[in-house]
Design a protein around this motif. Structure first.
Motif, PDB file in Angstrom:
ATOM      1  N   LEU A 193       0.851  -1.187   0.000  1.00  0.00           N
ATOM      2  CA  LEU A 193       0.000   0.000   0.000  1.00  0.00           C
ATOM      3  C   LEU A 193       0.887   1.237   0.000  1.00  0.00           C
ATOM      4  O   LEU A 193       1.644   1.470   0.943  1.00  0.00           O
ATOM      5  CB  LEU A 193      -0.905   0.015   1.238  1.00  0.00           C
ATOM      6  CG  LEU A 193      -1.850   1.213   1.360  1.00  0.00           C
ATOM      7  CD1 LEU A 193      -2.910   1.186   0.264  1.00  0.00           C
ATOM      8  CD2 LEU A 193      -2.511   1.240   2.742  1.00  0.00           C
ATOM      9  N   LYS A 244      -2.386   4.112  -2.923  1.00  0.00           N
ATOM     10  CA  LYS A 244      -2.365   3.228  -4.074  1.00  0.00           C
ATOM     11  C   LYS A 244      -1.990   1.825  -3.604  1.00  0.00           C
ATOM     12  O   LYS A 244      -1.194   1.673  -2.681  1.00  0.00           O
ATOM     13  CB  LYS A 244      -1.343   3.689  -5.120  1.00  0.00           C
ATOM     14  CG  LYS A 244      -1.644   5.018  -5.787  1.00  0.00           C
ATOM     15  CD  LYS A 244      -0.575   5.344  -6.841  1.00  0.00           C
ATOM     16  CE  LYS A 244      -0.840   6.655  -7.537  1.00  0.00           C
ATOM     17  NZ  LYS A 244       0.179   6.942  -8.586  1.00  0.00           N
ATOM     18  N   MET A 245      -2.567   0.834  -4.250  1.00  0.00           N
ATOM     19  CA  MET A 245      -2.181  -0.550  -3.972  1.00  0.00           C
ATOM     20  C   MET A 245      -1.511  -1.091  -5.221  1.00  0.00           C
ATOM     21  O   MET A 245      -2.149  -1.218  -6.272  1.00  0.00           O
ATOM     22  CB  MET A 245      -3.391  -1.406  -3.598  1.00  0.00           C
ATOM     23  CG  MET A 245      -3.046  -2.839  -3.198  1.00  0.00           C
ATOM     24  SD  MET A 245      -2.229  -2.940  -1.571  1.00  0.00           S
ATOM     25  CE  MET A 245      -3.628  -2.784  -0.456  1.00  0.00           C
ATOM     26  N   LYS A 289      -2.176   1.160  -8.163  1.00  0.00           N
ATOM     27  CA  LYS A 289      -3.549   1.510  -8.518  1.00  0.00           C
ATOM     28  C   LYS A 289      -4.200   2.301  -7.376  1.00  0.00           C
ATOM     29  O   LYS A 289      -4.074   1.914  -6.206  1.00  0.00           O
ATOM     30  CB  LYS A 289      -4.355   0.245  -8.798  1.00  0.00           C
ATOM     31  CG  LYS A 289      -3.823  -0.560  -9.979  1.00  0.00           C
ATOM     32  CD  LYS A 289      -4.646  -1.822 -10.191  1.00  0.00           C
ATOM     33  CE  LYS A 289      -4.099  -2.649 -11.355  1.00  0.00           C
ATOM     34  NZ  LYS A 289      -4.883  -3.903 -11.546  1.00  0.00           N
ATOM     35  N   VAL A 311      -6.389   3.697  -4.465  1.00  0.00           N
ATOM     36  CA  VAL A 311      -7.301   3.118  -3.482  1.00  0.00           C
ATOM     37  C   VAL A 311      -8.204   4.250  -3.019  1.00  0.00           C
ATOM     38  O   VAL A 311      -7.768   5.165  -2.307  1.00  0.00           O
ATOM     39  CB  VAL A 311      -6.542   2.515  -2.286  1.00  0.00           C
ATOM     40  CG1 VAL A 311      -7.531   2.008  -1.228  1.00  0.00           C
ATOM     41  CG2 VAL A 311      -5.637   1.388  -2.748  1.00  0.00           C
ATOM     42  N   THR A 312      -9.469   4.202  -3.443  1.00  0.00           N
ATOM     43  CA  THR A 312     -10.408   5.293  -3.168  1.00  0.00           C
ATOM     44  C   THR A 312     -11.758   4.736  -2.722  1.00  0.00           C
ATOM     45  O   THR A 312     -12.015   3.532  -2.811  1.00  0.00           O
ATOM     46  CB  THR A 312     -10.622   6.165  -4.413  1.00  0.00           C
ATOM     47  OG1 THR A 312     -11.150   5.334  -5.472  1.00  0.00           O
ATOM     48  CG2 THR A 312      -9.309   6.781  -4.890  1.00  0.00           C
ATOM     49  N   ALA A 365     -12.291  -0.398   0.798  1.00  0.00           N
ATOM     50  CA  ALA A 365     -11.413  -0.050  -0.325  1.00  0.00           C
ATOM     51  C   ALA A 365     -10.201  -0.961  -0.400  1.00  0.00           C
ATOM     52  O   ALA A 365      -9.791  -1.395  -1.485  1.00  0.00           O
ATOM     53  CB  ALA A 365     -10.983   1.414  -0.207  1.00  0.00           C
ATOM     54  N   VAL A 366      -9.620  -1.267   0.755  1.00  0.00           N
ATOM     55  CA  VAL A 366      -8.443  -2.136   0.796  1.00  0.00           C
ATOM     56  C   VAL A 366      -8.813  -3.573   0.412  1.00  0.00           C
ATOM     57  O   VAL A 366      -8.059  -4.246  -0.308  1.00  0.00           O
ATOM     58  CB  VAL A 366      -7.764  -2.080   2.177  1.00  0.00           C
ATOM     59  CG1 VAL A 366      -6.760  -3.232   2.340  1.00  0.00           C
ATOM     60  CG2 VAL A 366      -7.047  -0.749   2.355  1.00  0.00           C
ATOM     61  N   THR A 368     -11.087  -4.532  -1.597  1.00  0.00           N
ATOM     62  CA  THR A 368     -11.232  -4.544  -3.049  1.00  0.00           C
ATOM     63  C   THR A 368      -9.864  -4.514  -3.729  1.00  0.00           C
ATOM     64  O   THR A 368      -9.605  -5.240  -4.700  1.00  0.00           O
ATOM     65  CB  THR A 368     -12.045  -3.310  -3.524  1.00  0.00           C
ATOM     66  OG1 THR A 368     -13.352  -3.362  -2.913  1.00  0.00           O
ATOM     67  CG2 THR A 368     -12.195  -3.297  -5.023  1.00  0.00           C
ATOM     68  N   ALA A 369      -8.961  -3.676  -3.205  1.00  0.00           N
ATOM     69  CA  ALA A 369      -7.628  -3.542  -3.794  1.00  0.00           C
ATOM     70  C   ALA A 369      -6.825  -4.835  -3.652  1.00  0.00           C
ATOM     71  O   ALA A 369      -6.047  -5.205  -4.541  1.00  0.00           O
ATOM     72  CB  ALA A 369      -6.889  -2.397  -3.134  1.00  0.00           C
TER      73      ALA A 369
END
Length: 270
Positions: free
Chosen positions: A96, A239-240, A243, A245-246, A263-264, A266-267
């Motif tokens: 992350l 970002k993960m 990409k 992370v929002t 959000a995490v 999903t990432a």
């Protein structure tokens, strides 16, 4: 009185007058020379002062000089100039990326709400943290607190990754984080006061010396440059593996634990 004595007295009077005039003339010449000399010195002093001021104004600031200085990177860093800062278990497969500015009030809100969750996740090996520090608020709000705090974070990282995370959390805490326009972090004494709340840093002479000596100032400037080159335009940003992370359906960072966990999760699947 004889005419001879009268003439003698007149001659003596004329001589005294002549001597007095010469003495006065000499005195006047001396006074003029002194005035001219003093004026010349004043002009030279003014010119020297102007010249000194010009030279000083053209000298780079301490931080501008640091940006061009050779880098002493903290321990526990890798990459060019030590600007890669990754904290967490080597077994964690995901990373992350966390972009923050120490003076950023929104970053403080994020850390106060979500920071402990991030620490627990990292400790559990859920993912690693890659930290990228910014200093743009120093330009926007004027000052040097972002740069100075980033340098102090380098000093904490030099102690240990754990000390770094705890110190970062302390800087953003409700107790210590100043208003955005209050440049408290510019003062080493205040940064050391914050550090006293972190057991690994309290009374740590090496840490204190590195903060006061600006050992990691050049590193902080290189880290700031890394942020500038990242393409990220605001903080906090996450970002993960590159990409964003929002919060779902938005460009906003997750600011609550519920938003962050969602959000995490999903990432991590991506």
């Amino acid at each position: 009185m004889s005419s001879r004595n009268s003439q003698s007295n007149k001659a003596a009077a004329r001589e005294r007058l002549r001597v007095e005039r010469e003495r006065q003339a000499k005195k006047d010449r001396t006074r003029r020379q002194v005035v001219v000399g003093v004026s010349a010195l004043a002009v030279l002093a003014a010119a020297g002062g102007i010249g000194y001021a010009v030279v000083q104004s053209n000298k780079p600031s301490a931080w501008e000089a640091a940006a061009k200085a050779s880098v002493t990177a903290p321990k526990n860093t890798t990459g060019t100039n030590g600007t890669t800062v990754v904290v967490g278990k080597a077994s964690a497969k995901k990373t992350l990326e966390l972009y923050e500015d120490s003076r950023c009030p929104v970053c403080a809100t994020f850390e106060q709400s979500v920071g402990s969750t991030v620490e627990k996740d990292v400790e559990a090996g859920k993912y690693k943290i890659k930290y990228i520090g910014a200093t743009f608020i120093d330009d926007a709000a004027t000052g040097e607190g972002s740069k100075n705090a980033l340098s102090a974070l380098g000093a904490a990282l030099n102690v240990s990754p754990e000390a770094f995370l705890k110190y970062k959390a302390a800087l953003y805490s409700t107790e210590f984080h100043p208003e955005e326009n209050d440049d408290k972090f510019a003062k080493d004494s205040y940064l050391l006061e914050v550090a006293d709340s972190v057991p690994a840093l309290k009374g740590n002479a090496a840490f204190k010396k590195n903060v006061e000596d600006g050992t990691f100032d050049a590193w902080a400037m290189k880290m700031s440059k890394a942020f500038d080159d990242s393409g990220v335009t605001g903080t906090p940003s996450l970002k993960m593996d590159g990409k964003p992370v929002t919060v779902a359906g938005t460009d906003n960072p997750p600011m609550t634990v519920a938003e962050f966990d969602t959000a995490v999760a999903t990432a991590l699947k991506g």
